[in-house]
Design an enzyme around this catalytic site. Structure first.
Site, PDB file in Angstrom:
ATOM      1  N   THR A  29       3.865  -3.962   5.845  1.00 10.89           N
ATOM      2  CA  THR A  29       4.100  -3.808   4.405  1.00 10.89           C
ATOM      3  C   THR A  29       2.941  -3.104   3.702  1.00 10.89           C
ATOM      4  O   THR A  29       3.144  -2.417   2.702  1.00 10.89           O
ATOM      5  CB  THR A  29       4.355  -5.207   3.797  1.00 10.89           C
ATOM      6  OG1 THR A  29       5.541  -5.719   4.380  1.00 10.89           O
ATOM      7  CG2 THR A  29       4.500  -5.181   2.290  1.00 10.89           C
ATOM      8  N   SER A  79       7.489  -5.202  12.551  1.00  7.53           N
ATOM      9  CA  SER A  79       6.621  -6.160  13.224  1.00  7.53           C
ATOM     10  C   SER A  79       7.395  -7.262  13.946  1.00  7.53           C
ATOM     11  O   SER A  79       6.907  -7.816  14.927  1.00  7.53           O
ATOM     12  CB  SER A  79       5.599  -6.732  12.247  1.00  7.53           C
ATOM     13  OG  SER A  79       6.016  -7.925  11.679  1.00  7.53           O
ATOM     14  N   THR A 114       2.899  -8.642   8.505  1.00  8.47           N
ATOM     15  CA  THR A 114       2.434 -10.032   8.486  1.00  8.47           C
ATOM     16  C   THR A 114       3.316 -10.979   9.299  1.00  8.47           C
ATOM     17  O   THR A 114       2.871 -12.055   9.674  1.00  8.47           O
ATOM     18  CB  THR A 114       2.362 -10.553   7.042  1.00  8.47           C
ATOM     19  OG1 THR A 114       3.660 -10.444   6.458  1.00  8.47           O
ATOM     20  CG2 THR A 114       1.357  -9.779   6.223  1.00  8.47           C
TER      21      THR A 114
HETATM   22  N1  LIG Z   1       4.553  -8.608   4.643  1.00  6.09           N
HETATM   23  C1  LIG Z   1       4.916  -8.002   5.744  1.00  6.09           C
HETATM   24  O1  LIG Z   1       4.136  -7.286   6.347  1.00  6.09           O
HETATM   25  C2  LIG Z   1       6.296  -8.264   6.213  1.00  6.09           C
HETATM   26  C3  LIG Z   1       6.810  -7.158   7.025  1.00  6.09           C
HETATM   27  N2  LIG Z   1       8.233  -7.075   6.966  1.00  6.09           N
HETATM   28  C4  LIG Z   1       6.384  -7.256   8.469  1.00  6.09           C
HETATM   29  O2  LIG Z   1       6.548  -6.310   9.147  1.00  6.09           O
HETATM   30  O3  LIG Z   1       5.887  -8.244   8.967  1.00  6.09           O
END
Ligand SMILES: NC(=O)C[C@H](N)C(=O)O
Length: 290
Positions: A29, A79, A114
């Protein structure tokens, strides 16, 4: 002239006397944008992607504390779709860049989605073989949000990586004004910027005026943090993890599922046992391993 340890790096710099930091970029993100407006922190991702160069351009303060180089890793599927090859890839780069004798690189940071940041970071932490800081970060809001957290997190990760006080502590997460130990951190909320927490062990430090402030003056590694040398590892074996729970006992379907996966060639089995349950995993291990 470049040494073998940094032959793949190109430095972005406004002052060649500043410490060097490598950005290990697995996106997330922090590098995403929304086409649905400045309040969207849910459906973003389809806006024009943000590059690390954009990020450096938006947070020019980073070039007042460090020289930067970027290594990007393929992250198809976001991710949630990542696997352990990513941490192996990142740690092998980081060990070469940071831990080769004579390396003049101060530390590394990692951009990561995340949702699986803690898993990739944990893998790197347990396989990085020197005292240099490795600092994971990301964002909970896309870069198009009215106050994106990623820009501040980026600066704080770099400021931590160049800090001599960040050495010899194991991998760290710099996120939302706080520094935690990768070894103990968990994402605790799906949407808010204060998501990475180490509830039982607490924070290692916080940021004041752009400077990391460590709560304990003598650096210390997390108790029991092991180290694995993966220098020559090209493939990581799959491990089936069975979690014990009530009514999880010998001959339960979960035990059978574990046993079946052994038959399917996943030759390693870990059993996480809670109180009062027992699964006689040994009954399913190949005879020579019982
Ligand atoms: N806040 C984030 O990074 C979420 C994101 N969708 C991820 O790839 O984990």
């Amino acid at each position: 002239e470049k040494s073998t340890f940094d032959s793949d790096l190109t430095w972005v710099s406004t002052d060649s006397s500043l410490p060097k930091v490598v950005i290990y970029n697995a996106r997330g993100t922090i590098l995403s944008a929304s086409k649905y407006g400045r309040l969207d922190n849910i459906n973003y991702g389809s806006g024009p992607p943000v590059t690390v160069d954009h990020m450096i351009g938006n947070v020019t303060e980073v070039l007042k504390v460090a020289q930067l180089a970027v290594v990007s890793f393929p992250v198809t599927g976001g991710s949630a779709g990542l696997n352990s090859s990513l941490y192996l890839n990142i740690t092998q780069h980081a060990n070469r860049h940071l831990c080769t004798e004579g390396s003049d690189i101060a530390g590394g940071i990692m951009f990561h989605g995340t949702n699986t940041l803690e898993e990739t970071a944990f893998g790197v932490d347990l396989t990085l073989n020197c005292s240099k800081p490795f600092v994971a970060t990301g964002a909970m809001r896309p870069d198009t949000y009215i106050s994106p957290d990623g820009r501040s997190n980026f600066f704080q990760a770099v400021a931590t990586a160049v800090s001599p006080d960040a050495r010899d502590r194991g991998g760290l997460i710099a996120f939302n004004d706080r520094i935690t130990s990768i070894y103990y951190s968990t994402k605790s909320n799906a949407n808010t910027p204060d998501t990475f927490r180490s509830i039982e062990q607490g924070n290692v430090g916080a940021f004041l005026g752009g400077q990391p402030y460590f709560y304990f003056s003598g650096p210390s590694y997390p108790t029991g943090r092991p180290h694995f040398d993966v220098t020559n590892t090209t493939e990581l074996p799959a491990v089936v993890v069975l979690y014990g729970h009530r009514k999880f006992f010998l001959l339960s379907p979960a035990c059978f599922e574990g046993a079946n996966s052994l038959d399917r060639g996943l030759r390693r089995l870990a059993y996480v046992r809670g109180c009062c349950q027992w699964c006689q995993v040994s009954a399913f291990l190949p005879v020579e391993n019982r």
